[in-house]
Design a protein around this motif. Structure first.
Motif: not given
Length: 535
Positions: A370, A372, A411-413, A416-417, A443, A445-446, A449-450
């Motif tokens: 992830l 940021d 993943v970029e977050f 949103s992400n 963070t 939420k990301a 989600t993933h």
């Protein structure tokens, strides 16, 4: 005065005692975005601040003065409470960590605090001062900092530590490079103040020291030591009439004369009293270091350096041995790539970036990475002298690690992400084009989600999660036995998640950090990088 260094932050896994990170009872503790946060143990806080901070650097959430004051407070506290650990940190910062300003300012703060407290245990103040001085201009810079911060009276341990360093560092080449009128303390000033005796193993130093003193205090009477070939050649070059200098430089033996006289590209420009055209650059390029080459690529293009010489420059830039020796951060090559528009530099810079990531491990199993991309990551640069944002430095590392892993979800977050797609073996710089600016720092939420049963989670961030995170932090969705590695790029005080046996925080970004993942997962005890015992 000290300036932000060309150097690098360094990385290290941190394993403070259990229960150190917590939602503090009584007074609430929060990130700068109002999420519940976790207090760091002082050693961990100092380490992250030291490797993530350039002295006097303004950041998104914290003023330059506030960060400097916090750094001084922590160094002063731990210099008295844990001098062995603190001395080790300062030595490591300047050597393996390659953090010049933080180590010099830290050493001065360390000695000041211990003298004030009357502390006598642990490493000597003299040895700590000596350990952080690794370049010949640094004795003068440390004295300039000390006198501006604490006054003209310099204690004996500081003088003796500087004298030890002077014997190691002062040479003819150092005098030519660093003994300039722009310095607050020139080499002769340092010698006059600390009374360093020449090293018995360097018989030439006696004449050099006398020349440095005369050059500073009696320039009209200063005589170059006849036995010193470098200084003699330099003096002969300076004596060339101004209207003949360009012809000497661009002549058949121009490159050899410049090298034998220790003429740097910076000094050459002033000596010529004229433009640095292609012929002049081509004469001095052979004696330039690899990072000086990288910083001057745009100048080479604007001067019209030939394709033949450009190919030689490109070969040196992309040489893995040169990259290893330069000890530069990968994002230095990214910054150069963006600053030098010519396509002839793209491939060598991409290769150099790849070489600088040689220690990135090929992680087995499934890895969630992830990165940021929140506003604060774009506001802050990696140093005051760089235009490269922390967001881009984070993306370089995240992409490189993902491309080396057996199976990775990148993943970029922000507020949103999204998944960042990549192909194995494609250039890292191409993957960077797929990252975006994403607003806030959500963070948790990301992660929610993933995360899908990955073997490990890596988060590259400044840790300033938004208030949407709960007290247990953004790593709560990850099972306690699954490793979570956080790279803190900024060194802020609040932590976004608690510590634990499978929760590790790193400071800064270098390829050194990635090697520690394998050590941790192999079950080896976490250690501070300058010790052999447990953290």
């Amino acid at each position: 005065m000290l300036v932000a260094p060309h150097v690098s932050a360094a990385a290290r896994t941190l394993s403070p005692p259990a229960g150190v990170h917590r939602c503090p009872p009584g007074r609430p503790f929060h990130t700068y975005e109002a999420a519940p946060a976790f207090a760091r143990e002082p050693r961990e806080e100092l380490f992250l601040l030291a490797v993530g901070n350039f002295v006097s650097q303004q950041t998104f959430y914290e003023s330059a003065r506030g960060r400097d004051d916090r750094y001084a407070r922590l160094v002063g506290q731990l210099a008295v409470e844990d001098p062995v650990w603190t001395a080790g940190l300062l030595r490591w910062l300047r050597t393996e960590g390659n953090m010049r300003t933080a180590s010099l300012v830290g050493a001065a703060t360390y000695v000041r605090a211990r003298l004030t407290a009357g502390a006598c245990d642990g490493p000597s103040n003299r040895s700590v001062i000596d350990s952080v001085l690794q370049r010949a201009d640094e004795p003068g810079e440390l004295l300039a900092h000390w006198t501006s911060a604490y006054g003209r009276r310099v204690p004996q341990p500081v003088k003796r530590g500087i004298a030890d360093a002077v014997r190691r560092l002062y040479s003819s080449r150092a005098l030519l490079k660093y003994d300039t009128a722009s310095r607050a303390f020139r080499l002769g000033d340092v010698l006059n103040l600390v009374h360093a005796a020449p090293d018995p193993q360097k018989p030439w130093q006696d004449a050099l020291f006398r020349y440095a003193l005369d050059r500073r205090h009696h320039p009209d009477q200063a005589l170059v030591p006849a036995s010193d070939r470098l200084l003699t050649a330099h003096q002969a070059l300076l004596a060339v009439p101004a209207d003949e200098r360009r012809a000497v430089v661009t002549g058949p033996d121009g490159a050899e004369r410049l090298a034998s006289a220790g003429m740097t590209w910076e000094a050459l420009a002033g000596w010529l009293h004229g433009p640095m055209d292609a012929a002049v650059w081509e004469a001095v390029i052979p004696s330039m270091g690899p990072m000086a080459l990288v910083r001057n690529l745009r100048n080479f293009d604007e001067a019209g350096v030939s394709d033949e010489v450009a190919a030689q420059v490109a070969a040196r830039i992309a040489d893995p041995a040169e990259v290893a020796r330069s000890r530069q951060f990968p994002f230095r090559y990214l910054a150069a790539h963006r600053h030098a528009p010519s396509p002839r530099w793209s491939a060598p810079l991409e290769q150099a970036l790849g070489h600088s990531l040689a220690n990135v491990p090929a992680l087995p199993g499934r890895t969630l990475i992830l990165v940021d991309r929140s506003d604060s990551m774009f506001w802050d640069t990696v140093s005051e002298r760089s235009k490269l944002r922390r967001a881009d430095a984070a993306a370089v590392f995240g992409a490189a690690l993902a491309m080396r892993a057996e199976h990775a979800d990148l993943v970029e977050f922000g507020s949103s992400n999204a998944v960042v797609r990549f192909q194995a073996g494609e250039p890292v710089l191409e993957v960077l084009k797929r990252f975006h600016s994403l607003g806030g720092t959500e963070t948790a939420k990301a992660v929610r989600t993933h995360y899908r049963g990955h073997d490990r989670v890596l988060i590259v961030t400044d840790e300033q999660a938004s208030h949407h995170c709960g007290c247990h932090g953004p790593t709560e969705p990850v099972p306690s036995e699954t490793p979570v590695y956080t790279w803190n790029l900024a060194g802020y005080q609040p932590a976004h998640a608690p510590a634990g046996p499978y929760r590790h925080t790193f400071g800064g970004l270098t390829d050194t950090a990635f090697r520690l993942i394998g050590l941790i997962e192999a079950g080896r005890a976490a250690r501070w990088p300058w010790t052999t015992g447990p953290a």
